[in-house]
Each structure stands twice: as structure tokens, then as C-alpha cells.
Design a protein around this motif. Structure first.
Motif, PDB file in Angstrom:
ATOM      1  N   ALA A 175       1.816  11.667 -20.643  1.00  0.00           N
ATOM      2  CA  ALA A 175       2.624  10.266 -20.628  1.00  0.00           C
ATOM      3  C   ALA A 175       2.052   9.253 -19.415  1.00  0.00           C
ATOM      4  CB  ALA A 175       4.046  10.435 -20.656  1.00  0.00           C
ATOM      5  N   LEU A 176       2.013  10.057 -18.232  1.00  0.00           N
ATOM      6  CA  LEU A 176       1.257   9.093 -17.106  1.00  0.00           C
ATOM      7  C   LEU A 176       0.046   8.901 -17.400  1.00  0.00           C
ATOM      8  CD1 LEU A 176       2.668  11.254 -14.096  1.00  0.00           C
ATOM      9  CD2 LEU A 176       2.872   9.090 -14.695  1.00  0.00           C
ATOM     10  N   ARG A 218      -3.438   2.418 -20.391  1.00  0.00           N
ATOM     11  CA  ARG A 218      -2.828   1.251 -20.856  1.00  0.00           C
ATOM     12  C   ARG A 218      -2.444   0.198 -19.700  1.00  0.00           C
ATOM     13  NH1 ARG A 218      -1.755   1.395 -26.562  1.00  0.00           N
ATOM     14  NH2 ARG A 218      -3.366   2.670 -27.204  1.00  0.00           N
ATOM     15  N   ARG A 219      -2.794   0.597 -18.609  1.00  0.00           N
ATOM     16  CA  ARG A 219      -2.764  -0.540 -17.413  1.00  0.00           C
ATOM     17  C   ARG A 219      -1.219  -0.597 -17.130  1.00  0.00           C
ATOM     18  NH1 ARG A 219      -6.495  -2.847 -20.348  1.00  0.00           N
ATOM     19  NH2 ARG A 219      -5.152  -4.355 -21.090  1.00  0.00           N
ATOM     20  N   PHE A 220      -0.468   0.359 -17.600  1.00  0.00           N
ATOM     21  CA  PHE A 220       0.752   0.238 -16.873  1.00  0.00           C
ATOM     22  C   PHE A 220       0.977   1.070 -15.148  1.00  0.00           C
ATOM     23  CE2 PHE A 220       1.862   0.051 -21.194  1.00  0.00           C
ATOM     24  CZ  PHE A 220       3.125  -0.381 -21.373  1.00  0.00           C
ATOM     25  N   ARG A 221       1.977   0.307 -14.806  1.00  0.00           N
ATOM     26  CA  ARG A 221       2.219   1.144 -13.397  1.00  0.00           C
ATOM     27  C   ARG A 221       3.299   2.028 -13.640  1.00  0.00           C
ATOM     28  NH1 ARG A 221       4.768  -2.662  -9.459  1.00  0.00           N
ATOM     29  NH2 ARG A 221       4.250  -1.111  -7.975  1.00  0.00           N
ATOM     30  N   LYS A 234       4.904  -2.996 -16.981  1.00  0.00           N
ATOM     31  CA  LYS A 234       3.451  -3.867 -17.342  1.00  0.00           C
ATOM     32  C   LYS A 234       3.974  -5.270 -17.548  1.00  0.00           C
ATOM     33  CE  LYS A 234      -0.552  -3.818 -20.403  1.00  0.00           C
ATOM     34  NZ  LYS A 234      -1.129  -3.118 -21.908  1.00  0.00           N
ATOM     35  N   GLY A 235       2.971  -6.520 -17.431  1.00  0.00           N
ATOM     36  CA  GLY A 235       3.253  -7.884 -17.641  1.00  0.00           C
ATOM     37  C   GLY A 235       3.801  -8.335 -16.352  1.00  0.00           C
ATOM     38  N   TYR A 236       3.350  -8.023 -15.342  1.00  0.00           N
ATOM     39  CA  TYR A 236       3.350  -8.547 -13.955  1.00  0.00           C
ATOM     40  C   TYR A 236       2.803  -9.926 -14.017  1.00  0.00           C
ATOM     41  CZ  TYR A 236       5.451  -4.402 -12.080  1.00  0.00           C
ATOM     42  OH  TYR A 236       6.285  -3.341 -11.868  1.00  0.00           O
ATOM     43  N   VAL A 287       7.134  -5.297 -28.256  1.00  0.00           N
ATOM     44  CA  VAL A 287       7.951  -4.135 -27.612  1.00  0.00           C
ATOM     45  C   VAL A 287       7.586  -2.952 -28.419  1.00  0.00           C
ATOM     46  CG1 VAL A 287       9.610  -3.069 -26.312  1.00  0.00           C
ATOM     47  CG2 VAL A 287       8.876  -5.409 -25.847  1.00  0.00           C
ATOM     48  N   PRO A 288       8.514  -3.092 -29.813  1.00  0.00           N
ATOM     49  CA  PRO A 288       8.704  -1.947 -30.760  1.00  0.00           C
ATOM     50  C   PRO A 288       7.275  -1.578 -31.216  1.00  0.00           C
ATOM     51  CG  PRO A 288       9.528  -3.931 -31.686  1.00  0.00           C
ATOM     52  CD  PRO A 288       9.337  -4.314 -30.323  1.00  0.00           C
ATOM     53  N   GLU A 289       6.158  -2.697 -31.490  1.00  0.00           N
ATOM     54  CA  GLU A 289       4.888  -2.108 -31.894  1.00  0.00           C
ATOM     55  C   GLU A 289       4.200  -1.382 -30.860  1.00  0.00           C
ATOM     56  OE1 GLU A 289       2.981  -6.038 -32.940  1.00  0.00           O
ATOM     57  OE2 GLU A 289       4.219  -6.176 -34.682  1.00  0.00           O
ATOM     58  N   GLU A 290       4.162  -1.965 -29.516  1.00  0.00           N
ATOM     59  CA  GLU A 290       3.457  -1.196 -28.549  1.00  0.00           C
ATOM     60  C   GLU A 290       4.127   0.125 -28.449  1.00  0.00           C
ATOM     61  OE1 GLU A 290       1.767  -2.425 -24.425  1.00  0.00           O
ATOM     62  OE2 GLU A 290       3.720  -3.088 -24.536  1.00  0.00           O
ATOM     63  N   LEU A 291       5.515   0.081 -28.328  1.00  0.00           N
ATOM     64  CA  LEU A 291       6.066   1.560 -28.114  1.00  0.00           C
ATOM     65  C   LEU A 291       5.786   2.697 -29.371  1.00  0.00           C
ATOM     66  CD1 LEU A 291       8.199   3.239 -26.478  1.00  0.00           C
ATOM     67  CD2 LEU A 291       9.618   2.501 -28.303  1.00  0.00           C
TER      68      LEU A 291
END
Length: 569
Positions: free
Chosen positions: A173-174, A180-183, A195-197, A533-537
């Protein structure tokens, strides 16, 4: 494997307060406490007033008031732009003119009320941005918050069982979320990611850009200058106050702020449509210049066209008008040349029918040897096509058939009275008409090369074979224009980011179940309701499921995760 469906997004009262806290942390807006009106003192009222002034709703209200306040500045003549129109308005509307004057509507941008709105908006924006910026920096320096206790109560979630170990799920998961450019980081038994800052960054950039634009506009208005200069072919211009025909500037402008440059008008070129419905419309309209930047600059050549100005530092030289300047030579009674120059005449219509005056101030002596001054009313057409209703009119703007009409006067032009005079008008108070043998006003029509002899041997006037052209230039110096443009572009980019980028969080929890099989829970939360959000999830869950395949469920042999409310594998 177990399946879950999306429950009501709103948790029951008293449950999952950590979920509400997680959602509230998505905003960087400063929290405001409602004022305790009965207990307010002076400091309390000041604090309350400051909170109101620095709130976003007041900033938007002030921005609206600023836009509304600028409307009179566009519809009503402004004293800083055209004093003549202001005087005409006051003369034609006495009562309304007095009201406008008291309200400052003839000088909107310098009025007290407009300045107050401008300054309050400036302070409000700064008060909005500073706390939001510090909170945003704090969030960037921190880590995404840990997962709520019950991920299944989030609007978008999914769960499945897998034979993979929890540590393996967390590592996968990490890696996936960071790709995907999440922190992302591991917090307890779950991976927390955000994400989305850029949304919040765009919001701050938008408001900072507004401040930059306000400063740039104020700077430009206070230090701006604008002047006009008519230049005949072969003549030049140097950017000093004494060279301008008319000049106006901002309150803080000084002559030292003028950008040093000079130029010479080598040639004006104008060509026009000869046929069709657009006959007479300019096709080529340009001025060839030799210019130099700075007091010791090197001469350079350039061509100035309409909407293509010459730019030197903060100054822009625009081509705004054009006309003709017949070369006229005047001789006195003794045959001595007392005047010889190209006389610029002002256009009256689209075909450059032009009028003006010729003033001979010095050197002229009449037949009796006495000193006098001469004045001539001049009327010029570049293409003569006859008289219409007794008026000589031009049929085409080019020099196809030029004709000059002159009427002569002698006496005192009043040039030494100390009262400013226009070079395009003649004061006939102390002037006498030259009259012909029939006692009528002495007037002649001249072709290029023709001469006329004044009555009683008073001298002669010659219309030269060359008709020069002149160009009118507007020199505008408005510092801060580049900053204003940069602020506008940044504001558009920041607004687009704040509108189209969604701030969202994702949590992945993997724990051993009672039967020793790992249970994976994934959930997402956005700042606002969005299908993204649900699509990305669903997309993330599908990829993670491939790395941690489902384990058989005694109650349901299916082994694929079922996301909630539109989340797809």
C-alpha cells in the motif's frame, strides 16, 4: 471473504468523533469563535472587528464593492483624463454636476471612499492569507492523520480477506500510494495517505495574486504618466516634459521618472482600400523611426504600427493618429522669406479633410515697412473632388489631388499677452482681414507649387510642391504592468487549481482476523462530495488486490473486493 456496502455517510451522534476530526482537518481555514457580545470590551470589539474584516466573506464583499465603485470611473468623465469633458458635463448638468463633485465621481480613483475600499480590501486579504498560510505550512510539515477506528463508516470504502501478511499489505500500500503521488506513512495498524495539497496552494496563490495585482495597479496609478506628441516627417522627439503637446501623470510622479529616449520620424506610410465597401479603410498604417534608448544610446531602426508600440523600459510609444502638413512659405512686402515650414493640420473626417492655422509672429514688414503679424486660416483636402453644399471636402485619404484653401489676416495675434494659445486656432480680436479689390475676404485655392500675392503689395504665400505627413504618438509609462499581468495569470492558475483539484485522503488497514486470515480495509474521504474519490479508491483497491489476493470466505466463495458507492476494482 466478506463484502461491505456503503452505510449512511453521517455517523450516529456520539460515534466516530475521530472521523469528523479527520474530515475537518482537510481545511486550512482559520477557526473563528463567535463573539461573546455581552462580555465584549474595547479589546474584544477590536478583536471582533479584525476577525470580521479578515474573513473571506468580507473580502469578497469588498472586492464586489471595488468593482461596483469602478463603474462610475468608466461612465463619468474623469478630471485626470479629460478636463474639457468634465467642464462640459458641469455646464450642461449643473445640479447633477454638483452632486457628482461632492461624491467625488469626477475623480473616482483618487476619492476618499474608493481609496478606503481599496485599503480595506488590501488589509482583509493579508489578514486572510497569513493565518491560512501558517496552517498550510504546518500541514505540509506534518503527516497525514491516522485512520479512524471504523473505516467502514466513511462514504467510500471496501474490504476483503487475504492470505498475505499485514506487513506485506502495508508495504504494498505504501509503495502504491507513493507512486500515485500521495504523501503516505504507516500510522499504527494502517497506512495513512493524503493528496491534493495543490488545491489549498492554489487557493493561497489566488489570494496572494490578488494582493500583487492591487499593489501593481496602485503603483501604476501613482507613478504613471501619459503624453501626446505630434511629429512631422523629418522631425524628432525627446522624452522630456517640454517636448510634449499635452501631459498628465500620477500623484507621485516626477520628471526624473521619465525613461530617457528619443526618436526621429523618418517616414509615415499609409495605404488605403481603393474599391469596395471598405474604400478608404487603411491597409498600411505605420511609422518608420530611428530611436535611441538612454542619453548616449546607439541609434536603432524600428517600425511602429497600430497596436504594435515601441517599448523602451517601462515606456510604450503608440501610433495613434495621422495627418498632413503642407509646406508653406511666406514672404513680406520686400520679398524676404519670413516663414517657411511644414504646418500640421488636424483631420476633420475619415478622408483627412483638415484644418488649421499658419502664424507668422516675427520678421514680417508690410508695404509701409511697419512690423506686423500674419495669420492664415488653412483648409486642406488630400483628394479634391469638388464642393458639396459650399464646403470643400476630401474624397479619399491619400494624396491624389491635394488642394489648400487660405484666407489671410494681419495685425496682432496676441502671442505676447502671456495667455496660452492653441497652435491650431487663431485669436482674431486684434486682427484685420486682407480684402480683395471687391472688398471681400481675401481667399485663394492653391495647388502644390502655386503662390498667391497678398493685396496692396503686402507679400506672398507659396504652397510648396511637397506635402509632408505627420504622425501622432502617445507615450505611456505605467510601471507595474508586468507585475499586474503576472498576478492575473497566477490568479487564474490558482483559481483553477482550487476549483478542479480535490483534496482527499486514503487509509489502508490490514489486521489479523480471529481465524488468522488478514482482513484488509480501504477507505477514502474527500473535502466535498465528488465521484472522483470512490473512483480513485476503486482503482487503488483493484491494484492492491492483485498484490494481496483475496482468501476464500466460508460464507461467500467470491474473492474480489466490493467497494462502496461506485468504487470499482
Amino acid at each position: 471473504m466478506s463484502k461491505t456496502t456503503a452505510p449512511d455517510p453521517a455517523p450516529p451522534a456520539g460515534e466516530d468523533q475521530d472521523l469528523g476530526a479527520a474530515g475537518s482537518q482537510l481545511s486550512t481555514a482559520p477557526k473563528e469563535d463567535l463573539p461573546n457580545l455581552p462580555a465584549l470590551g474595547v479589546i474584544g470589539w477590536v478583536r471582533w472587528f479584525w476577525r470580521q474584516l479578515t474573513s473571506m466573506r468580507v473580502a469578497l464583499l469588498l472586492l464586489l464593492l471595488l468593482s461596483l465603485g469602478a463603474i462610475p470611473g468608466s461612465l463619468i468623465p474623469q478630471s485626470g483624463q479629460d478636463e474639457t469633458k468634465v467642464a462640459d458635463f458641469r455646464r450642461n448638468h449643473e445640479t447633477l454636476g454638483e452632486i457628482y463633485d461632492k461624491l467625488g465621481l469626477f475623480h473616482v480613483y483618487g476619492s476618499v471612499w474608493f481609496s478606503a475600499i481599496y485599503i480595506l480590501l488590501f488589509i482583509s486579504l493579508i489578514g486572510c492569507i497569513v493565518p491560512r498560510t501558517w496552517q498550510f505550512v504546518g500541514q505540509l510539515r506534518g503527516r497525514p492523520p491516522g485512520a479512524p477506528k471504523r473505516l467502514t463508516r466513511l462514504p467510500a470504502h471496501t474490504t476483503w480477506r487475504t492470505t498475505a501478511e499485514p506487513e506485506q499489505v502495508h508495504e504494498a500500500a505504501l509503495a502504491l500510494l507513493k507512486k500515485r503521488r500521495f504523501r503516505a506513512h504507516l500510522a499504527g495498524d494502517a497506512v495513512a495517505a493524503e493528496k491534493g495539497y495543490v488545491r489549498e496552494l492554489g487557493n493561497l496563490v489566488f489570494h496572494i495574486a490578488l494582493i500583487v495585482m492591487l499593489v501593481a495597479f496602485a503603483w501604476g496609478q501613482l507613478y504613471k504618466s501619459e503624453g501626446n506628441k505630434l511629429v512631422v516627417e523629418g522631425a524628432g522627439f525627446s522624452n522630456t516634459l517640454t517636448q510634449y503637446d499635452d501631459f498628465k501623470s500620477g500623484n507621485l510622479f516626477s520628471s526624473d521618472d521619465l525613461v530617457p529616449f528619443s526618436f526621429n520620424l523618418k517616414k509615415f506610410t499609409g495605404t488605403y482600400e481603393r474599391t469596395g465597401p471598405n474604400k478608404g479603410t487603411p491597409r498600411t498604417y505605420q511609422a518608420s523611426l530611428d530611436f535611441s534608448a538612454g542619453p548616449y544610446g546607439k541609434d536603432e531602426k524600428t517600425t511602429v504600427k497600430v497596436n504594435h508600440p515601441l517599448e523602451i523600459g517601462d515606456s510604450k510609444v503608440y501610433l495613434v493618429s495621422h495627418g498632413y502638413a503642407p509646406v508653406i512659405t511666406v514672404r513680406d512686402a520686400q520679398g524676404k522669406v519670413v516663414y517657411e515650414d511644414a504646418v500640421p493640420l488636424l483631420p476633420l473626417d475619415a478622408n483627412v479633410t483638415s484644418s488649421g492655422v499658419v502664424k507668422v509672429l516675427d520678421g514680417y514688414r508690410n508695404a509701409q515697412g511697419k512690423k506686423e503679424q500674419l495669420g492664415f486660416n488653412a483648409f486642406f483636402v488630400p483628394t479634391y473632388g469638388g464642393h458639396a453644399s459650399g464646403t470643400m471636402l476630401s474624397q479619399f485619404p491619400a494624396l491624389d489631388s491635394p488642394l489648400l484653401a487660405l484666407s489671410a489676416y494681419h495685425g496682432d495675434l496676441g502671442a505676447d499677452s502671456g495667455i496660452p494659445q492653441s497652435v491650431y486656432q487663431m485669436d482674431k480680436t486684434n486682427m484685420k482681414e486682407f480684402k480683395d479689390s471687391k472688398g471681400k475676404l481675401f481667399k485663394r485655392l492653391l495647388r502644390p507649387g502655386d503662390s498667391m500675392t497678398l493685396p496692396n503689395g503686402a507679400g506672398s504665400v507659396t504652397f510648396g510642391k511637397t506635402v509632408k505627413e505627420w504622425a501622432g504618438f502617445q507615450v505611456v509609462q505605467e510601471p507595474g504592468g508586468g507585475w499586474a499581468l503576472a498576478g492575473a495569470i497566477a490568479a487564474i492558475g490558482g483559481l483553477a487549481a482550487s476549483l478542479f483539484i480535490q483534496r482527499r485522503r486514503v487509509w489502508v488497514r490490514a489486521v489479523k482476523g480471529a481465524d488468522g486470515v488478514t482482513v484488509v480495509e480501504m477507505a477514502g474521504l474527500g473535502r466535498s462530495e465528488s465521484a472522483k474519490v470512490p473512483e480513485e479508491l476503486g482503482d487503488l483497491a483493484g491494484i492492491l488486490y492483485d498484490q494481496a489476493p483475496g482468501a476464500p470466505d466460508p460464507d461467500d466463495p467470491a474473492d474480489t473486493p466490493v467497494p462502496a458507492e461506485g468504487a470499482e476494482k
